[in-house]
Write a protein that holds these residues in place. Structure first.
Motif, mmCIF file in Angstrom:
data_model
loop_
_atom_site.group_PDB
_atom_site.id
_atom_site.type_symbol
_atom_site.label_atom_id
_atom_site.label_comp_id
_atom_site.label_asym_id
_atom_site.label_seq_id
_atom_site.Cartn_x
_atom_site.Cartn_y
_atom_site.Cartn_z
ATOM 1 N N ALA A 178 0.501 -1.275 -0.366
ATOM 2 C CA ALA A 178 0.280 0.010 -0.079
ATOM 3 C C ALA A 178 0.948 1.546 0.163
ATOM 4 N N LEU A 179 2.019 1.576 0.863
ATOM 5 C CA LEU A 179 2.696 2.264 1.067
ATOM 6 C C LEU A 179 3.689 2.567 -0.678
ATOM 7 N N SER A 180 3.627 1.744 -0.974
ATOM 8 C CA SER A 180 4.309 1.628 -2.834
ATOM 9 C C SER A 180 3.102 2.093 -3.584
ATOM 10 N N ALA A 181 2.350 1.634 -3.855
ATOM 11 C CA ALA A 181 1.600 1.965 -3.991
ATOM 12 C C ALA A 181 0.657 3.555 -3.919
ATOM 13 N N GLY A 182 1.485 3.899 -2.888
ATOM 14 C CA GLY A 182 1.020 5.380 -2.843
ATOM 15 C C GLY A 182 -0.552 5.279 -1.582
ATOM 16 N N ASN A 183 -1.128 4.300 -1.947
ATOM 17 C CA ASN A 183 -2.246 4.437 -1.101
ATOM 18 C C ASN A 183 -2.173 4.609 0.154
ATOM 19 N N ALA A 184 -2.978 6.389 0.230
ATOM 20 C CA ALA A 184 -2.932 6.837 1.929
ATOM 21 C C ALA A 184 -3.424 6.356 2.320
ATOM 22 N N GLU A 185 -5.288 5.995 1.831
ATOM 23 C CA GLU A 185 -6.214 5.953 2.416
ATOM 24 C C GLU A 185 -6.292 4.246 3.055
ATOM 25 N N HIS A 186 -5.406 3.447 2.632
ATOM 26 C CA HIS A 186 -5.399 1.791 3.385
ATOM 27 C C HIS A 186 -4.243 1.898 3.760
ATOM 28 N N VAL A 187 -3.153 2.985 3.937
ATOM 29 C CA VAL A 187 -1.926 3.343 5.218
ATOM 30 C C VAL A 187 -2.947 3.946 6.603
ATOM 31 N N LEU A 188 -3.690 4.593 6.234
ATOM 32 C CA LEU A 188 -4.089 4.948 6.948
ATOM 33 C C LEU A 188 -5.020 3.926 7.768
ATOM 34 N N SER A 189 -6.218 2.940 7.438
ATOM 35 C CA SER A 189 -6.851 2.246 7.787
ATOM 36 C C SER A 189 -5.937 1.173 8.650
ATOM 37 N N GLU A 216 -1.820 10.393 10.998
ATOM 38 C CA GLU A 216 -1.870 10.902 9.501
ATOM 39 C C GLU A 216 -0.149 11.525 9.337
ATOM 40 N N LYS A 217 0.794 11.814 10.545
ATOM 41 C CA LYS A 217 2.194 12.581 10.314
ATOM 42 C C LYS A 217 2.783 10.846 10.121
ATOM 43 N N VAL A 218 2.366 10.085 10.737
ATOM 44 C CA VAL A 218 3.948 8.729 10.370
ATOM 45 C C VAL A 218 3.710 8.249 8.397
ATOM 46 N N ALA A 219 1.958 8.690 8.610
ATOM 47 C CA ALA A 219 1.587 7.505 6.921
ATOM 48 C C ALA A 219 2.112 8.801 6.418
ATOM 49 N N GLY A 269 -4.703 -5.321 16.273
ATOM 50 C CA GLY A 269 -5.065 -5.550 13.799
ATOM 51 C C GLY A 269 -4.252 -4.411 13.566
ATOM 52 N N LEU A 270 -3.553 -3.428 14.392
ATOM 53 C CA LEU A 270 -3.479 -1.928 13.765
ATOM 54 C C LEU A 270 -1.850 -1.461 14.175
ATOM 55 N N ILE A 271 -1.412 -1.039 13.422
ATOM 56 C CA ILE A 271 0.506 -0.740 14.060
ATOM 57 C C ILE A 271 0.469 0.508 14.739
#
Length: 291
Positions: A178-189, A216-219, A269-271
């Motif tokens: 998700a990070l590599s694809a730039g999928n911010a919404e998935h990363v945040l989830s 938000e800042k971590v993402a 289930g979350l980082i």
């Protein structure tokens, strides 16, 4: 003496590594102890395991007392050195049952040397309290108090010790995809609301000088790192999921050179925490893939 070294070197290295957080200091502690033991008559060493563990523990306690000031003067956050989970016949190779999770190693930095010794001997190596009391030369009651105080400083309970750091490879793969694809919404989830990112560059490479806090800042920080890295020299980063410190880790390569190692700590289930080691001095013990 050769038999003692062969039988106990792994145990002693795991003890010293978790006490000091670095491979070189752990190796020095083990080597120093065996050099001293060589000059002793064998009949003096009636219980080799306890005798050697006590010597290594004392050596590491002395080291921690002198290392405290150096770590306070360290540029930015200080993180433990990552080590491979499989490294041929070398005693750097780790066994899961003798090693705390990377997240736990980070929390150990909050403890006094004595608290750290009791925690490692109890939780990583499975010594009981009478044995620990003998090794650290304190009463059993005092050792139990040190253990309770250590857990309090680390902010953990008995239940927290079970399964910490055991993140499935597929889960980590999905997050970095998700990070590599730039999928911010998935990363945040996938990030906890109060997620924290800690990076260690040692003042030698670019890294966050302070912990990055909030989902938000971590993402934003992670997405920015990957975006900038993909543009550098027109070369893409190579990301490899690898077993490090007895758990799933992520290794970053640029032009065939390791540039960083990442560990994630997942809770409910979350980082919760992300640890990034970028100090090149702490990456020397990891072997890059054949490209």
């Amino acid at each position: 003496m050769g038999e003692l070294y062969k039988q106990y070197r792994n145990l002693l290295f795991h003890l010293a590594y978790q006490m000091t957080g670095t491979v070189s200091d752990a190796e020095d502690a083990v080597q120093d102890v065996f050099v001293k033991v060589q000059s002793l008559p064998m009949d003096q060493i009636k219980e080799p395991k306890a005798y050697l563990c006590k010597m290594v523990t004392n050596r590491c306690l002395d080291h921690l007392k002198s290392a405290r000031q150096r770590r306070e003067e360290y540029f930015g956050p200080w993180l433990p050195e990552p080590i491979p989970s499989a490294f041929g016949d070398s005693y750097e190779a780790v066994e899961n049952q003798d090693l705390l999770s990377y997240a736990m190693l980070v929390l150990l930095e909050r403890l006094s040397p004595a608290e750290r010794a009791v925690f490692v001997l109890r939780e990583a190596l499975g010594f009981d309290y009478p044995e620990i009391a003998e090794l650290v030369e304190k009463s059993e009651t005092n050792c139990r108090k040190l253990m309770s105080r250590a857990r309090g400083k680390m902010g953990i309970t008995e239940d927290d010790l079970i399964g910490v750091g055991t993140v499935a490879e597929e889960w980590v793969n999905g997050f970095f995809a998700a990070l590599s694809a730039g999928n911010a919404e998935h990363v945040l989830s996938l990030l906890a609301e109060d997620a924290v990112l800690i990076s260690d560059g040692g003042g030698k490479v670019i890294a966050a000088a302070r912990p990055v806090e909030s989902r938000e800042k971590v993402a934003r920080f992670l997405l920015g790192i990957l975006h900038n890295a993909q543009l550098e020299d027109g070369d893409s980063l190579l990301i490899e999921i690898k077993e490090l410190n007895g758990q799933t880790g992520v290794v970053f390569y640029h032009q065939g050179v390791i540039t960083g190692v990442v560990f994630v700590n997942v809770k409910d289930g979350l980082i919760q925490e992300i640890y990034i080691v970028r100090n090149p001095d702490k990456l020397q013990g990891l072997i890059p893939p054949k490209l």
